[in-house]
Enzyme design. Sequence first.
Site, mmCIF file in Angstrom:
data_model
loop_
_atom_site.group_PDB
_atom_site.id
_atom_site.type_symbol
_atom_site.label_atom_id
_atom_site.label_comp_id
_atom_site.label_asym_id
_atom_site.label_seq_id
_atom_site.Cartn_x
_atom_site.Cartn_y
_atom_site.Cartn_z
ATOM 1 C CB VAL A 77 22.378 63.390 66.856
ATOM 2 C CG1 VAL A 77 23.859 63.468 67.178
ATOM 3 C CG2 VAL A 77 21.690 62.337 67.717
ATOM 4 C CB CYS A 78 24.510 68.730 66.707
ATOM 5 S SG CYS A 78 25.510 69.874 65.722
ATOM 6 C CB ILE A 79 24.625 66.660 61.183
ATOM 7 C CG1 ILE A 79 25.309 65.749 60.174
ATOM 8 C CG2 ILE A 79 24.641 68.114 60.711
ATOM 9 C CD1 ILE A 79 24.538 65.601 58.868
ATOM 10 C CB ALA A 82 26.995 63.434 65.171
#
Lengths: 130, 130, 97, 97, 122, 122
Positions: A77-79, A82
């Site tokens: 998940v793209c930090i 997110a």
Amino acid sequence: MIFSIVVTGAPYSSQAADSALRYCKSLLKLEHQIHRIFFYADGVHNASELAVPPQDETNIPSEWAQLAEQHKLDIVVCIAAAVRRGVLDENEAGRYEKSSHNLTLPFVLSGLGQLVEAGIVSDRVVTFGA
Amino acid sequence: MIFSIVVTGAPYSSQAADSALRYCKSLLKLEHQIHRIFFYADGVHNASELAVPPQDETNIPSEWAQLAEQHKLDIVVCIAAAVRRGVLDENEAGRYEKSSHNLTLPFVLSGLGQLVEAGIVSDRVVTFGA
Amino acid sequence: MTLHTINKTPTESSALNNCLASLSDGDALLLIENGVYAAMPGYAELFTRLPASIQCYLLGEDSSARGLNDLNPDFRSIDYDGFVELSCRYNKVVSWF
Amino acid sequence: MTLHTINKTPTESSALNNCLASLSDGDALLLIENGVYAAMPGYAELFTRLPASIQCYLLGEDSSARGLNDLNPDFRSIDYDGFVELSCRYNKVVSWF
Amino acid sequence: MSDTKKSFLIINRKAPYGCSAARDALDVALTISVFEQPLSLLFMDDAVLQLLPAQNPAGIGQKNLSANLAMLEMYDIDQLHVCSEALQQRGLRAEDIELNINLLDRSGIATLIKQHDQVLSF
Amino acid sequence: MSDTKKSFLIINRKAPYGCSAARDALDVALTISVFEQPLSLLFMDDAVLQLLPAQNPAGIGQKNLSANLAMLEMYDIDQLHVCSEALQQRGLRAEDIELNINLLDRSGIATLIKQHDQVLSF
């Protein structure tokens, strides 16, 4: 063949997440390799541990988690996407002094480099957009 | 005049949340009454306690919370839309055996009846859509 | 009489199209968010068949944000306070998105 | 050669329009999700100027979901396995949404 | 990281500020440049509106996208392709854009897509 | 709850299944009927596609919307207005719709909006 998948839609809000899940199941059935599934933009909500769909509907976050555990998939998940949308792992929750976190395991938060690296090493990148 | 506001877009993903916030501030400045702000569909993410926007950007969930506390506003999140998208209060987290919850106070989860009641008692209902 | 808000560009959704097909005499249009792009001179022909009784507005915060300077003169620029005032002046607000 | 997927109806976004403007000879189109509505006979004229070298497909799960029975015969219905096979057969996949 | 190179094309189709697509694409572009992979950007449809000068989004609480686009050259991202039809449909001329751009017609866009290994859409 | 009545119009513009709009609108419609307020539904643009019979979304993991729409009459929701232009643009005829609908042209839609107190859009 080596595939990577990009998902930019949240479950229920758009059909993208469900389509991506079905596509990934076909990839595995046909014995292709999934290098990575990358969740970007609203796609980060696919990783929410707190989502509780009605009982007669697919629980998409838990389906991703099961698929990943069963087939040792890298679900990232793209930090940045997110954190601004309220999807945090224990680490980020600590950093921002939040009392709880909501990232389903085995999803991991990481940077956009994971998307680019996936594009470099995969034969195909297929995006499911919202 | 009595207003109610409907927000159906998530912060950052669409501009709707930011527009609604600015509109509400103008309503209060011009001394109108806000009967209720109702968050529906992806708008439920406006209530996320875990959202951490970059420091130089508006923190929309906390702006809503501050505005509501300052002006005693009724900020209501559609419970069905929220639960399926992973926005839970302590009660719902308990019901679904989740170890954490993420609804910012003073947002409350409630049913669609709160939207309809708002439409009945308000002179104007203004929707900010995604 | 109704205030219609549109928040999408003329190509990203059919919101503007649907709105223009649903107007009554005396209604008003308000372009907000991405909707303000419709006030670029290049889109002027979309509005040439509007009855003269339809007032056209746009939200100045949104057009400044997007770098729109040279705007269709049929649209009057207002701020959020103006948006609220229009919401009161018209009987209801219909949002097209 | 490229496989182009489209997941929006012809009116809800410009995805199909943009895709049709960007095709090379030998490319393929695959309608998925709301994109399958473009295969309704009422939209057939959108595809009349396509070169014969462009293969057209749609995802059967999505057309059944939406109650589409009478479909443009230029589109072949495939399932998710077929989608994967097309993804391999073409050099890359471009998503229009 | 391997030595393999893949050429990337980012297709932008959305106007700025209304949704996060323009910024999402920019972040991906910068990351690709960190990985030193060949990269082109294509602006078509409403995305040509990202290229307008004098954007000032302070009044809507967002960061200035045009300032970021102007910095792309510093990251050696200099392949900015723009759909000429999209400009024309919005009454814009290439001179209105204060960036170093390459205009493309339909067949130019088709060729651009053909020439790249991976295409990411926003 | 007060005795006040307000008439509600729900404007549907989106196709089913691709996003949650159609279901969101349906849930609001049912709630308005519980509150016994006057209610009309308008289907325009892609929303006329919600009215197609024989939908079968089991293969995409969603619930059947057409089954729910068919039940609206049981809740005394019988004011279903449909944009005739939207049907025509999609090659559909009123006979294709297995619900009791009222066709409206542009001026009919304008009048419908005028006649209602609160308008909610999906």
